[in-house]
Motif scaffolding. Structure first.
Motif, PDB file in Angstrom:
ATOM      1  N   ALA A  91      -9.317  -0.596  -8.531  1.00 58.63           N
ATOM      2  CA  ALA A  91      -7.949  -0.307  -8.976  1.00 58.63           C
ATOM      3  C   ALA A  91      -6.970  -0.443  -7.822  1.00 58.63           C
ATOM      4  CB  ALA A  91      -7.885   1.091  -9.570  1.00 58.63           C
ATOM      5  N   GLU A  92      -7.383  -0.020  -6.641  1.00 57.38           N
ATOM      6  CA  GLU A  92      -6.503  -0.168  -5.475  1.00 57.38           C
ATOM      7  C   GLU A  92      -6.264  -1.639  -5.162  1.00 57.38           C
ATOM      8  OE1 GLU A  92      -6.665   3.756  -2.709  1.00 57.38           O
ATOM      9  OE2 GLU A  92      -7.905   2.067  -2.074  1.00 57.38           O
ATOM     10  N   PHE A  93      -7.314  -2.439  -5.217  1.00 63.30           N
ATOM     11  CA  PHE A  93      -7.154  -3.878  -4.959  1.00 63.30           C
ATOM     12  C   PHE A  93      -6.267  -4.513  -6.026  1.00 63.30           C
ATOM     13  CE2 PHE A  93     -11.596  -3.446  -3.034  1.00 63.30           C
ATOM     14  CZ  PHE A  93     -11.093  -3.248  -1.761  1.00 63.30           C
ATOM     15  N   ALA A  94      -6.506  -4.148  -7.277  1.00 63.93           N
ATOM     16  CA  ALA A  94      -5.755  -4.735  -8.394  1.00 63.93           C
ATOM     17  C   ALA A  94      -4.273  -4.385  -8.330  1.00 63.93           C
ATOM     18  CB  ALA A  94      -6.342  -4.260  -9.720  1.00 63.93           C
ATOM     19  N   ASN A  95      -3.971  -3.160  -7.936  1.00 62.55           N
ATOM     20  CA  ASN A  95      -2.583  -2.684  -7.915  1.00 62.55           C
ATOM     21  C   ASN A  95      -1.931  -2.774  -6.538  1.00 62.55           C
ATOM     22  OD1 ASN A  95      -2.766  -1.936 -10.682  1.00 62.55           O
ATOM     23  ND2 ASN A  95      -3.830  -0.059 -10.086  1.00 62.55           N
ATOM     24  N   VAL A  96      -2.669  -3.312  -5.586  1.00 58.77           N
ATOM     25  CA  VAL A  96      -2.196  -3.438  -4.204  1.00 58.77           C
ATOM     26  C   VAL A  96      -1.606  -2.102  -3.729  1.00 58.77           C
ATOM     27  CG1 VAL A  96      -0.931  -4.880  -2.573  1.00 58.77           C
ATOM     28  CG2 VAL A  96      -1.570  -5.811  -4.810  1.00 58.77           C
ATOM     29  N   GLU A  97      -2.453  -1.089  -3.721  1.00 59.63           N
ATOM     30  CA  GLU A  97      -2.021   0.235  -3.309  1.00 59.63           C
ATOM     31  C   GLU A  97      -3.146   0.944  -2.567  1.00 59.63           C
ATOM     32  OE1 GLU A  97      -1.020   2.011  -7.050  1.00 59.63           O
ATOM     33  OE2 GLU A  97      -3.111   2.394  -7.594  1.00 59.63           O
ATOM     34  N   VAL A  98      -2.768   1.935  -1.799  1.00 64.47           N
ATOM     35  CA  VAL A  98      -3.749   2.769  -1.104  1.00 64.47           C
ATOM     36  C   VAL A  98      -3.451   4.217  -1.460  1.00 64.47           C
ATOM     37  CG1 VAL A  98      -4.695   3.495   1.108  1.00 64.47           C
ATOM     38  CG2 VAL A  98      -3.997   1.115   0.787  1.00 64.47           C
ATOM     39  N   ASN A  99      -4.399   4.866  -2.113  1.00 68.15           N
ATOM     40  CA  ASN A  99      -4.210   6.237  -2.572  1.00 68.15           C
ATOM     41  C   ASN A  99      -5.151   7.190  -1.847  1.00 68.15           C
ATOM     42  OD1 ASN A  99      -2.390   5.346  -4.677  1.00 68.15           O
ATOM     43  ND2 ASN A  99      -4.198   4.597  -5.756  1.00 68.15           N
ATOM     44  N   GLU A 100      -4.935   8.465  -2.024  1.00 69.67           N
ATOM     45  CA  GLU A 100      -5.897   9.460  -1.559  1.00 69.67           C
ATOM     46  C   GLU A 100      -7.023   9.483  -2.583  1.00 69.67           C
ATOM     47  OE1 GLU A 100      -4.230  13.257   0.130  1.00 69.67           O
ATOM     48  OE2 GLU A 100      -2.415  12.468  -0.836  1.00 69.67           O
ATOM     49  N   LYS A 101      -8.250   9.331  -2.118  1.00 68.68           N
ATOM     50  CA  LYS A 101      -9.391   9.136  -3.016  1.00 68.68           C
ATOM     51  C   LYS A 101     -10.370  10.302  -2.903  1.00 68.68           C
ATOM     52  CE  LYS A 101      -9.614   5.254  -0.830  1.00 68.68           C
ATOM     53  NZ  LYS A 101      -8.226   5.139  -0.390  1.00 68.68           N
TER      54      LYS A 101
END
Length: 200
Positions: A91-101
């Motif tokens: 999901a991070e790759f798809a949405n080009v985002e970096v979240n707290e996981k």
């Protein structure tokens, strides 16, 4: 002589009980030392929660497959749930985002940051067939490995790289990478028993 033997037996029994109590107390103290303070922002999935990536079921804490569930806190503070670590990373790759996981500790099911985890690759069938479990403490991870043949420590970097490589391979093949893949898919349904790949 009989009296002496009885006294020695009683002393031995008392010594054994004392050693057992001491060991139990030590174990309690070790558990108490472990910090399980959880981020107050974290939430729990419900029976109706579906994966933000593949739209499949996200298992709850009290369900056997719930140990594999994951969640992310996005930049805007919203929560997204995932059925498996692979979906979270994709999901991070798809949405080009970096979240707290966040993932669950295998023993306690408490949430903690995946980047602080001791990650173990196992023969377990997770919802998306990745087979990773997570431990907050190294000794817990080593105990699991010692007791489960074929499992091994791996790094978060390697897991993330695997997710990226899978995604690139699907994109190259012209597949819809955001769609649920039956080959990776949910190998268990509600009520099914979790098993190892080798049938153990």
């Amino acid at each position: 002589m009989l009296l002496t033997a009885c006294n020695q037996t009683e002393e031995k029994n008392e010594s054994t009980v004392s050693n057992q109590e001491s060991a139990q107390q030590q174990e309690v103290e070790q558990i108490a030392e472990k910090d399980w303070t959880q981020d107050a922002r974290l939430q729990e999935p419900t029976e109706d929660t579906v994966c933000a990536m593949c739209n499949m079921k996200v298992y709850t804490k009290d369900q056997e497959m719930g140990v594999f569930s994951a969640q992310a806190i996005k930049e805007d503070g919203s929560i997204a749930f995932y059925d498996d670590i692979g979906c979270l990373l994709n999901a991070e790759f798809a949405n080009v985002e970096v979240n707290e996981k966040f993932v669950r500790d295998y023993n306690t099911l408490n949430w903690f940051n995946v980047e602080q985890a001791y990650i173990v690759k196992t023969k377990l069938k997770s919802p998306m067939n990745w087979g990773y479990i997570f431990f907050k403490y190294e000794d817990d991870a080593k105990t699991y490995i010692d007791e489960n043949e074929g499992s091994e420590l791996t790094s978060y970097t390697k897991v993330r790289q695997q997710a990226l490589e899978r995604r690139k391979a699907k994109m190259k093949a012209g597949e819809n990478v955001d769609k649920h893949d039956p080959e990776d898919g949910h190998v268990h349904h509600e009520g099914e028993k979790q098993q190892h790949n080798d049938g153990d």
